[in-house]
Design a protein around this motif. Structure first.
Motif, mmCIF file in Angstrom:
data_model
loop_
_atom_site.group_PDB
_atom_site.id
_atom_site.type_symbol
_atom_site.label_atom_id
_atom_site.label_comp_id
_atom_site.label_asym_id
_atom_site.label_seq_id
_atom_site.Cartn_x
_atom_site.Cartn_y
_atom_site.Cartn_z
ATOM 1 N N ALA A 50 -62.671 -42.080 -103.938
ATOM 2 C CA ALA A 50 -63.289 -42.809 -105.043
ATOM 3 C C ALA A 50 -63.253 -44.309 -104.783
ATOM 4 O O ALA A 50 -62.274 -44.836 -104.258
ATOM 5 N N GLY A 51 -64.363 -44.982 -105.151
ATOM 6 C CA GLY A 51 -64.417 -46.427 -104.976
ATOM 7 C C GLY A 51 -63.660 -47.156 -106.063
ATOM 8 O O GLY A 51 -63.150 -46.557 -107.018
ATOM 9 N N PHE A 52 -63.642 -48.513 -105.958
ATOM 10 C CA PHE A 52 -62.906 -49.315 -106.929
ATOM 11 C C PHE A 52 -63.474 -49.142 -108.327
ATOM 12 O O PHE A 52 -62.738 -49.038 -109.304
ATOM 13 N N LEU A 106 -58.082 -46.748 -123.350
ATOM 14 C CA LEU A 106 -58.723 -45.955 -124.393
ATOM 15 C C LEU A 106 -57.952 -44.690 -124.728
ATOM 16 O O LEU A 106 -58.219 -44.057 -125.750
ATOM 17 N N GLY A 107 -57.015 -44.293 -123.882
ATOM 18 C CA GLY A 107 -56.228 -43.090 -124.140
ATOM 19 C C GLY A 107 -57.085 -41.840 -124.238
ATOM 20 O O GLY A 107 -56.807 -40.950 -125.050
ATOM 21 N N GLY A 108 -58.138 -41.746 -123.420
ATOM 22 C CA GLY A 108 -59.054 -40.621 -123.503
ATOM 23 C C GLY A 108 -59.259 -39.931 -122.173
ATOM 24 O O GLY A 108 -58.454 -40.067 -121.235
ATOM 25 N N THR A 109 -60.361 -39.178 -122.070
ATOM 26 C CA THR A 109 -60.715 -38.476 -120.837
ATOM 27 C C THR A 109 -62.186 -38.714 -120.543
ATOM 28 O O THR A 109 -62.986 -39.015 -121.449
ATOM 29 N N ILE A 110 -62.570 -38.556 -119.274
ATOM 30 C CA ILE A 110 -63.965 -38.708 -118.875
ATOM 31 C C ILE A 110 -64.298 -37.623 -117.867
ATOM 32 O O ILE A 110 -63.491 -37.305 -116.987
ATOM 33 N N GLN A 131 -61.645 -44.867 -114.527
ATOM 34 C CA GLN A 131 -60.610 -43.883 -114.842
ATOM 35 C C GLN A 131 -59.402 -44.538 -115.494
ATOM 36 O O GLN A 131 -58.858 -44.044 -116.482
ATOM 37 N N ARG A 132 -58.963 -45.699 -114.951
ATOM 38 C CA ARG A 132 -57.819 -46.406 -115.527
ATOM 39 C C ARG A 132 -58.133 -46.921 -116.926
ATOM 40 O O ARG A 132 -57.282 -46.876 -117.823
ATOM 41 N N SER A 133 -59.353 -47.400 -117.129
ATOM 42 C CA SER A 133 -59.729 -47.923 -118.449
ATOM 43 C C SER A 133 -59.751 -46.813 -119.484
ATOM 44 O O SER A 133 -59.284 -46.991 -120.611
ATOM 45 N N VAL A 134 -60.300 -45.651 -119.109
ATOM 46 C CA VAL A 134 -60.415 -44.546 -120.055
ATOM 47 C C VAL A 134 -59.045 -43.986 -120.399
ATOM 48 O O VAL A 134 -58.698 -43.805 -121.576
ATOM 49 N N THR A 135 -58.238 -43.692 -119.382
ATOM 50 C CA THR A 135 -56.936 -43.067 -119.644
ATOM 51 C C THR A 135 -55.909 -44.068 -120.151
ATOM 52 O O THR A 135 -55.043 -43.714 -120.950
#
Length: 334
Positions: free
Chosen positions: A293-295, A308-312, A301-305
């Motif tokens: 995976a790229g930057f 935001l405390g979520g999943t994508i 992924q880091r922003s969502v988990t």
């Protein structure tokens, strides 16, 4: 009438000097260069969170010095007799679960030495150091944001130049897109305490996606239909990073890279969660990327988990990319 004489410091009584020193937060220390005996006043013991005693060893103080600073501080004190004139050493100490910054000041090269004993002061400079660290973080964040904005501006210039029929069209299209980015930046910036949410969810998404919308005959190919609700400053920042990354990738490889491609962003309630669906149509055939995976993907992924405390989840359908973003409704207002 006789003018009042300005009192000379030599006229001060010892108790007056003690009050002045304590009011300034100055802790006094002395160090016998022959016996290595170290002594402090009451404020010094309070600063180091040690029980008051007639004498303290340098080892007892060293145990409270931050491990990253300990060797440097020990070397600095040992070298004070070789230092010409005043010196100052800043270091961290650990007091319970907190970190304090201390400045040790004195006079080197035996200047002012009395009875083989050197004298100096400790100052609690935690507030100053925290302010300096805050300024450094702010400068770093500003540098990062400026670089990102320049990169976005460069990409938008290239995109606008491909579709513009004249210099005037290019200027108009580019100005409009950059203005939209500016509005997004204003919308997601942190608000002062007590002023509520940073933005309405629909407004935030619309403004963030506006720079990527088409111009001319096919303007309006990005459609946003989400629940009306407030978004807090922390969530707004994290969501902005995710939306920007998805839109940028779509502009490079997905539906927004094609003249007739469309993007629909909608939300539905699912229990305690709000589920966003990012649906692309009309772009080139998409393939599930393989390899590392790229930057940008890691950032999303880091922003969502994290923020935001979520999943994508990604569905690389032949008709176009489908992204499902699930966030706890309680986190959106934070």
């Amino acid at each position: 009438m006789l003018a009042a004489r300005t009192p000379d410091m030599h006229d001060w009584r010892p108790d007056q000097l003690r009050h002045a020193i304590r009011a300034a937060g100055v802790a006094l220390w002395s160090w016998n260069v022959d016996t290595d005996a170290f002594a402090m006043d009451e404020l010094g013991f309070e600063l180091w969170d040690l029980p008051a005693s007639d004498q303290v060893t340098f080892g007892e103080l060293s145990a409270r010095i931050h491990s990253a600073d300990r060797d440097r501080v020990q070397s600095a004190f040992s070298a004070t007799r070789a230092i010409l004139g005043p010196y100052e050493t800043d270091f961290r100490i650990i007091v319970g679960d907190t970190v304090r910054w201390v400045a040790a000041r004195g006079q080197g090269e035996d200047v002012g030495i009395v009875g083989r004993t050197m004298y100096g002061i400790f100052l609690d400079v935690t507030g100053r150091k925290q302010a300096e660290e805050g300024h450094e973080l702010l400068a770093g964040e500003m540098s990062h944001r400026v670089k990102n904005l320049l990169a976005i501006a460069s990409g938008l210039t290239a995109i606008s130049s491909r579709s513009a029929g004249s210099v005037e069209d290019l200027a108009r299209e580019l100005t409009g897109r950059l203005s939209a980015l500016g509005r997004a930046h204003d919308l997601v910036r942190p608000l002062p305490n007590g002023q509520g949410n940073a933005a309405l969810l629909g407004d935030l998404l619309a403004v963030l996606l506006a720079p990527y919308d088409g111009l001319g005959a096919f303007k309006g190919r990005i459609r946003v239909a989400v629940e009306r609700m407030g978004v807090g400053e922390s969530t707004a920042t994290g969501l902005a990073l995710v939306i920007h990354e998805l839109a940028t990738n779509s502009m490079k490889y997905g539906a927004l890279s094609a003249p007739v491609g469309t993007l629909d962003l909608s939300s539905i309630a699912d229990g305690e969660d709000l589920v966003f669906t990012w649906l692309e149509h009309g772009g080139p055939k998409v393939l599930d990327p393989v390899g590392r995976a790229g930057f940008g993907s890691k950032l999303v992924q880091r922003s969502v988990t994290g923020q935001l405390g979520g999943t994508i989840q990604y569905d690389w359908a032949e008709s176009g990319l489908v992204v499902t973003l699930r966030i706890d409704r309680g986190r959106l207002g934070s």
